[in-house]
Design an enzyme around this catalytic site. Structure first.
Site, PDB file in Angstrom:
ATOM      1  N   THR A  54      -6.786  13.607 -55.645  1.00 34.09           N
ATOM      2  CA  THR A  54      -5.718  12.618 -55.493  1.00 34.09           C
ATOM      3  C   THR A  54      -6.555  11.177 -55.313  1.00 34.09           C
ATOM      4  O   THR A  54      -7.091  11.178 -54.361  1.00 34.09           O
ATOM      5  CB  THR A  54      -4.844  12.795 -54.529  1.00 34.09           C
ATOM      6  OG1 THR A  54      -4.401  14.278 -54.765  1.00 34.09           O
ATOM      7  CG2 THR A  54      -3.634  11.915 -54.679  1.00 34.09           C
TER       8      THR A  54
ATOM      9  N   CYS B  46      -2.277  16.291 -47.277  1.00 35.22           N
ATOM     10  CA  CYS B  46      -1.736  15.461 -48.432  1.00 35.22           C
ATOM     11  C   CYS B  46      -0.657  14.642 -48.072  1.00 35.22           C
ATOM     12  O   CYS B  46      -0.839  13.299 -48.355  1.00 35.22           O
ATOM     13  CB  CYS B  46      -1.410  16.260 -49.771  1.00 35.22           C
ATOM     14  SG  CYS B  46      -3.135  17.157 -50.261  1.00 35.22           S
TER      15      CYS B  46
ATOM     16  N   LEU C  54      14.581  20.509 -48.276  1.00 32.58           N
ATOM     17  CA  LEU C  54      15.504  20.178 -47.604  1.00 32.58           C
ATOM     18  C   LEU C  54      15.592  20.843 -46.109  1.00 32.58           C
ATOM     19  O   LEU C  54      16.772  20.811 -45.553  1.00 32.58           O
ATOM     20  CB  LEU C  54      16.972  20.116 -48.101  1.00 32.58           C
ATOM     21  CG  LEU C  54      17.319  19.076 -49.053  1.00 32.58           C
ATOM     22  CD1 LEU C  54      18.551  19.195 -49.737  1.00 32.58           C
ATOM     23  CD2 LEU C  54      16.922  17.597 -48.545  1.00 32.58           C
TER      24      LEU C  54
ATOM     25  N   ALA D  72      14.951  21.035 -42.367  1.00 33.47           N
ATOM     26  CA  ALA D  72      14.500  20.100 -41.317  1.00 33.47           C
ATOM     27  C   ALA D  72      13.588  21.008 -40.346  1.00 33.47           C
ATOM     28  O   ALA D  72      13.545  22.045 -40.469  1.00 33.47           O
ATOM     29  CB  ALA D  72      15.850  19.792 -40.410  1.00 33.47           C
ATOM     30  N   GLY D  73      12.898  20.014 -39.797  1.00 32.04           N
ATOM     31  CA  GLY D  73      11.652  20.572 -38.822  1.00 32.04           C
ATOM     32  C   GLY D  73      10.831  19.747 -38.019  1.00 32.04           C
ATOM     33  O   GLY D  73      11.521  18.549 -37.853  1.00 32.04           O
TER      34      GLY D  73
END
Ligand code: NAD
Ligand code: UGA
Length: 443
Positions: A121, A266, A256, A258-259
């Site tokens: 990248t 990355c 989606l 949540a955490g």
């Protein structure tokens, strides 16, 4: 076709093995002798589900080999992938030294036409830089040799890398050269005939597609995490919200959850890198900057939640906390920028002792947290982590934790706090509340 892959990390190794599975003759090259020694013995230097089987098979049929010899790699390859690291520098920009070193090493050993492919990248403009670097070395050598440069970013996820490489959502190929484009079509012929979508574009666009994709996913996670924080205040349920939002095809239910905030090698580095690219070109990346800030806040909020509930006025002295999950996500041994690192740092700073367990991440976490070695002990399973603990914190959602015997965990504990930062037990919240003081995210 003969393929060389420079760098045998999570990307280079998986990509090399999968190309050999597609029928190419592949040489994987790395500068770390220890890695190559292991690979030559058939041992994997990383944990990645499904990789061992493919490696064994393709080594056996003679399509895959490993070396530290750049000359052998370059001379025997028609297409050379650069898959070395692009870690963040202090200022957030991507460090291109490994990519440019690889380009130089290749140029020094070129013996005829090659296609040079950037898999790493890299910021927009790197393709041109690689081309200039190669031209510079060839000029110095006085060796006139045709070559083409291609940008072919990688979208694999760790833990699912083999599956992702065998069945990608798309292949992006950026090049100005018709000849290189046809060669790349042949490299990926197996995917082409499987009707995997191909995007042919210029190098700059291909380079930007990678950053734009990663940054978008990071924004999506920060977005739902911010909604989760608000849910906790207003009495709403983030999981139901995410489910209902995801029913809208324009939003999609993926990413989606949540955490404790996004981690890994990355998202944290690529979001910073695109902000830096924006700065260089005079365009402020405001949305992405906000996502980075929200991610830092999210990790701190997790620490605050634990301290507020089990601490004594912000003090965790005398408290023992069991941490479950050290890798940044399940099914990998990669601990780079894992939320577990910040959370452990925060809890230790407040005075806690840590009993940490992870199915694959302990070795790397031990190294990354060596400055805390008198405060963190590493144990053999989730039950040992709960022995005498005042609280258990689930940081990474390994399947093994979803299946653990919670009664046994409770019996082992000194107190009964359970912080489920991945919402793996929310379905059982009512029963859990009878035995634990149970806290999750966004409910
Ligand atoms: P990594 O650190 O696991 O592996 C990089 C490897 O390159 C190391 O083994 C290193 O020794 C080797 N190397 C460095 N310089 C070299 C040289 N001159 N010659 C030969 N080998 C050399 O990195 P990674 O996670 O595989 O990531 C590689 C690139 O791919 C990065 O740019 C990353 O952003 C990108 N990427 C990573 C993932 C991922 O999930 N890890 C996914 C998509 C893209
Ligand atoms: C990510 C991208 O998903 C890949 O497409 C990309 O190729 C890769 O980065 C890369 O460029 O290296 P990866 O970092 O392996 O892959 O893992 P993800 O599954 O994307 O998870 C990244 C982080 O986000 C993890 O910490 C994970 O726990 C977190 N996450 C993910 C959430 O908190 N919620 C979600 O809903 C999804």
């Amino acid at each position: 076709m003969n393929i060389g892959v420079i760098g045998t990390g999570y990307v280079g190794l998986v990509h090399g093995v999968v190309l050999s599975e597609f029928g190419m003759n592949v040489i994987c090259m790395d500068v770390i002798e220890e890695k190559i020694k292991m690979l030559k013995k058939g041992e994997l230097p990383i944990y990645e589900p499904g990789l061992q089987k493919l490696l064994d098979k393709n080594v056996q049929v003679g399509r895959l080999r490993f070396t530290t010899d750049i000359k052998e790699t370059v001379e025997n390859s028609d297409v050379i992938f650069i898959a070395v690291g692009t870690p963040p520098k202090e200022d957030g920009s991507a460090d291109l030294q490994y990519v440019l070193q690889a380009a130089e090493d290749i140029a020094r050993n070129m013996n005829g036409y090659k296609v040079m492919v950037t898999k790493s990248t890299v910021p927009v403009g790197t393709g041109k830089l690689v081309k200039q670097t190669i031209c510079g070395v060839l000029n110095k050598r006085g060796f006139d040799c045709e070559f083409d440069v291609v940008s072919n970013p990688e979208f694999l996820r760790e833990g699912k890398a083999v599956e992702d490489c065998l069945n990608p959502d798309r292949i992006v190929i950026g090049t100005e050269s018709e000849k290189a484009r046809e060669i790349m079509k042949n490299v990926y012929n197996t995917l082409y005939i499987k009707r995997i979508p191909f995007v042919f574009t210029n190098i700059e666009t291909a380079e930007m597609i990678k950053y734009a994709s990663n940054a978008f996913l990071a924004v999506k996670i920060s977005y739902i995490n911010e909604i989760a924080l608000l849910c906790e205040k207003v009495g709403a349920d983030v999981q139901e919200i995410a489910r209902a939002m995801g029913m809208d095809e324009r939003i999609s239910p993926k990413f989606l959850n949540a955490g404790p905030g996004f981690g890994g090698s990355c998202f944290p580095k690529d979001t910073k890198a695109i902000v830096d690219i924006g700065k260089k070109y005079g365009e402020e990346m405001m949305v992405i900057e906000a996502a980075i800030k929200a991610n830092e806040k999210q990790k701190q909020k997790m620490i605050d939640k634990i301290i507020k509930n089990i601490g004594n006025n912000g003090d965790l002295t005398g408290k023992t906390i069991g941490i479950l999950g050290l890798s940044f996500k399940p099914e990998t041994d990669d601990v780079r920028e894992a939320p577990s690192l910040d959370i452990i740092e925060g809890l230790v700073k407040a005075g806690a002792k840590i009993q940490a367990y992870c199915p694959k991440g302990i070795k790397e976490a031990q190294w990354r947290l060596k400055h805390l070695c008198d405060k963190v002990i590493y144990v053999n399973d989730e039950y040992e982590a709960s022995k005498g603990a005042d609280a258990i914190v689930i940081v990474t959602e390994w399947n093994q934790f979803k299946e653990m015997d919670l009664e046994r965990v409770k019996e082992n504990m000194n107190d009964n706090y359970l912080f489920d930062l991945r919402n793996i037990f929310t379905q059982k919240a009512n029963t859990l509340n009878q035995h634990f003081r149970y806290y999750c995210v966004g409910r």
